[in-house]
Scaffold this motif. Structure first.
Motif: not given
Ligand SMILES: Nc1ncnc2c1ncn2[C@@H]1O[C@H](COP(=O)(O)OP(=O)(O)O)[C@@H](O)[C@H]1O
Ligand SMILES: [Mg+2]
Length: 338
Positions: A16, A25, A45-51, A292
Motif C-alpha cells: 500500500f 502488508a 488483527s493487523g497480520s494481513g489476513k484480510s489483505v 508495518p
Molecule cells: N487500505 C490500506 N492502506 C494502507 N495499509 C493497509 C490498508 N489495508 C491494510 N493495510 C495494512 O495491512 C495490514 C494488514 O491488514 P489486514 O489484512 O486488514 O489485517 P487482518 O489480519 O486484521 O485482516 C494492516 O496492518 C495495515 O497496515
C-alpha cells in the motif's frame, strides 16, 4: 492436471502507498487450498489476513495498493490453472461470485439495503449463469431454504434490515453459494454474532462445504473455531505465514513461539464461568503486532518472543520442515517441543 491444487498462492507481495511511504502488508505469502479442504488462516488483527483474501479476490483498491509480486494460481471449473494476480478485471468479474465467493464479517457490506433479499440472490444466478424470471426466483428460494432460513418463500421478499444479524449472514452465504463456487473465502464471518448463532453458522458452512465440495479459506482469530472446522491451519504474523500444519499437528506440536502464544491465549471454555458472565482469557501475548511501516530487523516476532536469540535479529528465518508438510519459520523450532 486435476492434481493441481485448487488455490496455490506463491510468494505473494501486496503493498500500500501511504503518507509514511510504502507499506508491505504481505511480504511473500505461500498458501495452498485443495478442493474440498478447509484451511484456516489465523493471526492477530493487523497480520494481513484480510489483505490476503482481498488479493485473491483482486479487490485491493487500486488507488491505494497493489499486488507487486508473486502468483495466485487458481484451478477453474474447466481444469485450467490461471494466475489471478495477472487476470484482467473483466476476467475477474466472471470469477468473483461464481467460481470464488467471499463472505465477510458484516453482511451489510455485501447486501443491498434497497433490494429484497430474494431478488439479490436471484441476481447472482442471473449474472453468472443466465437464470432468469421464475427460475431465478425459485433458485433464490431454494438457496434460502438450503441455508435454513425458515419460511423461505416469504423471507425472499424481506429487505435486509427486516432480518436479524444471523439471518442476514445466512442470506449472504446463500448469495455467495448460489453459483456453487469451488472456493469460498470466509473472512471472520461469525465474529459479530453471539456465540449460539456463531455455532449455527459454522455448522451451516461445514454442511454446505460437504454438499458443494468446495474448498474453504476460513479466516479467523478464534482458535476454537479452527479446531472445530479446519483440516489445515496457516498462522500469519506481520504479513508472513510463520507456521502451517494439519490442525491436529498444529495443536499437538505448535512449533513457532507465536503459535504457542496464540494457543496459550485461547479463551478457556468454562461453561460455569460463562454462566457467571466471566470470560477467562489467559496469557495474552505481550506487546503488539509491529508497525508495518517500521518492521523489526530479522524475525518479525523477535521483539515479543521469549525464545529470542541474537540470530533472530539478523535475517528473516525461512520456513523449516518440522515433519511432512508441517513448517515453521522459527530458528529454534526443534527446541520448542522437547
Ligand atoms: N487500505 C490500506 N492502506 C494502507 N495499509 C493497509 C490498508 N489495508 C491494510 N493495510 C495494512 O495491512 C495490514 C494488514 O491488514 P489486514 O489484512 O486488514 O489485517 P487482518 O489480519 O486484521 O485482516 C494492516 O496492518 C495495515 O497496515
Ligand atoms: Mg481482517
Amino acid at each position: 492436471m486435476t492434481d493441481e491444487p485448487l488455490l496455490q498462492i506463491r510468494d505473494l507481495v501486496t503493498e500500500f502507498r501511504t503518507e509514511s511511504g510504502t507499506v508491505r502488508a504481505l511480504k511473500g505469502v505461500d498458501l495452498t487450498v485443495e478442493s474440498g479442504q478447509t484451511v484456516a488462516l489465523v493471526g492477530e488483527s493487523g497480520s494481513g489476513k484480510s489483505v490476503t483474501s482481498l488479493s485473491v479476490m483482486r479487490l485491493i483498491p487500486a488507488a491505494s495498493g497493489s499486488i507487486t509480486a508473486g502468483q495466485i494460481l487458481f484451478r477453474g471449473r474447466d481444469g485450467t490453472v490461471t494466475d489471478l494476480a495477472r487476470q484482467p478485471e473483466r476476467a475477474m468479474r466472471d470469477i468473483r461470485g461464481n467460481e470464488i465467493s467471499m463472505i465477510f464479517q458484516e453482511p451489510m457490506t455485501s447486501l443491498n439495503p434497497t433490494l429484497k433479499v430474494g431478488v439479490q440472490i436471484a441476481e447472482a444466478a442471473w449474472l453468472h449463469q443466465g437464470v432468469t424470471g421464475s427460475a431465478a426466483r425459485k433458485r433464490a428460494e431454494e438457496m434460502l431454504a438450503l441455508v435454513e432460513i425458515p419460511d423461505a418463500k416469504r423471507r425472499a421478499d424481506a429487505y435486509p434490515h427486516e432480518l436479524s444479524g444471523g439471518m442476514r449472514q445466512r442470506v449472504m452465504i446463500a448469495m455467495a453459494l448460489v453459483c456453487r463456487p469451488s472456493l469460498l473465502i470466509a473472512d471472520e464471518p461469525t465474529t459479530a454474532l453471539d456465540v449460539t448463532v456463531q455455532l449455527q453458522i459454522l455448522d451451516l458452512i461445514r454442511r454446505l462445504q460437504r454438499e458443494i465440495g468446495m474448498g474453504v479459506l476460513f479466516i479467523t482469530h478464534n482458535l476454537g473455531v479452527v479446531a472445530e472446522l479446519a483440516d489445515r491451519v496457516a498462522v500469519m504474523y506481520s504479513g508472513r505465514i510463520v507456521e502451517t500444519a494439519t490442525t491436529d499437528d498444529l495443536f499437538d506440536r505448535p512449533s513457532h513461539p507465536y503459535t504457542r502464544g496464540l494457543l496459550a491465549s485461547m479463551p478457556v471454555i468454562d461453561h460455569a464461568a460463562r454462566k457467571r458472565g466471566e470470560i477467562a482469557r489467559l496469557n495474552e501475548i505481550p506487546g503488539s503486532v509491529p508497525d508495518p511501516a517500521n518492521p523489526p530487523a530479522g524475525c518479525d516476532f523477535n521483539p515479543r518472543c521469549s525464545w529470542m536469540v541474537d540470530d533472530c535479529r539478523k535475517a528473516v528465518p525461512p520456513l523449516f520442515d518440522v515433519k511432512g508438510d508441517h513448517k515453521s519459520r522459527c530458528l529454534r523450532w526443534s527446541e520448542l517441543n522437547v
